[in-house]
Design an enzyme around this catalytic site. Sequence first.
Site, PDB file in Angstrom:
ATOM      1  N   CYS A   7      -2.881 -23.544  17.448  1.00 48.20           N
ATOM      2  CA  CYS A   7      -3.007 -25.190  17.706  1.00 48.20           C
ATOM      3  C   CYS A   7      -4.269 -25.446  16.753  1.00 48.20           C
ATOM      4  CB  CYS A   7      -3.234 -25.504  18.969  1.00 48.20           C
ATOM      5  SG  CYS A   7      -2.783 -27.349  19.459  1.00 48.20           S
ATOM      6  N   TYR A   8      -5.390 -26.213  17.267  1.00 53.70           N
ATOM      7  CA  TYR A   8      -6.406 -26.766  16.363  1.00 53.70           C
ATOM      8  C   TYR A   8      -6.693 -25.598  15.495  1.00 53.70           C
ATOM      9  CZ  TYR A   8     -11.008 -28.728  15.568  1.00 53.70           C
ATOM     10  OH  TYR A   8     -12.299 -29.255  14.653  1.00 53.70           O
TER      11      TYR A   8
ATOM     12  N   GLU B 242      -0.274 -18.279  24.519  1.00 60.39           N
ATOM     13  CA  GLU B 242      -1.127 -17.795  25.650  1.00 60.39           C
ATOM     14  C   GLU B 242      -0.634 -18.210  26.882  1.00 60.39           C
ATOM     15  OE1 GLU B 242      -2.333 -19.926  23.421  1.00 60.39           O
ATOM     16  OE2 GLU B 242      -3.626 -21.203  23.960  1.00 60.39           O
TER      17      GLU B 242
END
Length: 513
Positions: free
Chosen positions: A83-84, A172
């Site tokens: 993501c980021y 996750e």
Amino acid sequence: MLHKQTVLIIDYGSQYTQLIARRIRELNVYSEIVPYSVSSDDIRQRNPKAVVLSGGPDSVYAEGAPTLDPLIIELGVPILGICYGFGLLMTYDGGVVMPNGQREYGFAELDVENKSPLFNGISKKSQVWMSHGDAVEELPGNWSVLARSGNGVLAAAGRDGGVVLGTQFHPEVVHTIDGKRIISNFLFDVAKCQKDWTPASFVESTIEEIQVAVGEEKVLCGVSGGVDSAVLAKLIHEAVGSQLRCVFVDHGLLRKNEPDYISGKLVQSLGFEVEIHDFSKKFLSLLVGVVHPEEKRRIIGEQFIRSFETATQSGTGFKFLGQGTLYPDIIESGGVRGTADVIKSHHNVGGLPDDMSFELLEPLRELFKDEVRQVGKELGLPSDVLGRHPFPGPGLGVRIIGEITEDRVKILQEADHIFIEALHKYDVYNEIWQAFAVLVPVKTVGVMGDERTYANLIALRAVTSVDGMTADWYRLSEEVLAEVSNKIVNSVPGVNRVVYDVSSKPPSTIEWE
Ligand code: XMP
């Protein structure tokens, strides 16, 4: 410290960072969280098998947004940016990341387009979880597309022959159906990790470390009746045997029969002695007239230290103090996280002041709570000792609203005991993170026989949680509630009403005070 393979997780403040660490450890690979300020030199020195860049709440272009030392990408260590973290890898190579108008928030379909070890054994289409408003608009030339989402948003990509990888989704979280497999693929197929993080290997290496650190010196350890201090004491005892002295301070604000549990079941399970020191009268005398929650905590905490000193002054020459510090304590105390909000820290009654002249021995400091239980199991502690609910240091002191008196302690102990017994009887105790009764000394009107009563209220609280940071109220069956309520009102003098707490955390807390 003995060599073990490590995966380092660089933290960009995602609420899921700890979850990444746990997922990796569940796959028997040791992982640690480091702040995003970590340098490539630090990483090189730690010699990790792989690096994971976590997600985070910021946008990569936001002013002051956390960054990555770009040399880390060139170390040749396998990297997975999530993501980021993926966005950071993209911008480093000149890609463009744009807000996507929340198009991809929540569930999304994963469409695997190109072969990659990351997706070994995963069906061509599966469900993933996205939690960010940004998406990669332009992929840098040295990267290749691995998967897209149903909406065509780039979901995964790789460079350097698939050694540096990124996913827009979160592998996750449980909502990503094949998430565990994807992490496993990264660890074993990409980074070639070995499964060397097991309770047995932890026990073996930690015993050696304790032996080296302690030598011929003596260790003092406070035992509370809880899981952490039991595992701690057992582990230290395995390492140094009779050089360990265990002390239990009874502050009188314990569950019913707790001193009996310590001297009976616990000692028997540990296989060595725990000294019991009863200071309950002293604590109660100091708490007369005190109603403010923080004031109660302060008094109990301070007196605990004084009592511990008194209890142990007979013995001299203790160089070490065993403490049950866990990994989340290290992370949340600011030792690791550079970005996440600091969460309320609790005075732990096991915690002792800096001016005590001990060296601390904290062999559980690398472990999450569930790992402490696994280690306890490995050490042969029985499941009922390891499965106990957490109990706050100040004990019933924070579960008796208003003033603490001997009578009120007795009322609460009885009511709590009835509640906990019922949870065992109906076999739901282990489904619950924490359950207890609270004494609310607000008198309400009731009727018993022909007489009106004017007595106290008992609140029952049972919650599910992973780590106590957030919690939901447990959907206890009507049958159990009815039985517990009847039994409490009929057998605990001074109680004529029972309520069940249906608040979650946040906005409430688990304890009432
Ligand atoms: P709260 O009430 O903050 O509790 O939602 C979260 C977890 O922490 C425990 N707790 C304490 N533990 N000293 C402790 O050692 C304290 O003062 C304290 N207050 C809360 C609580 O039981 C729950 O597991």
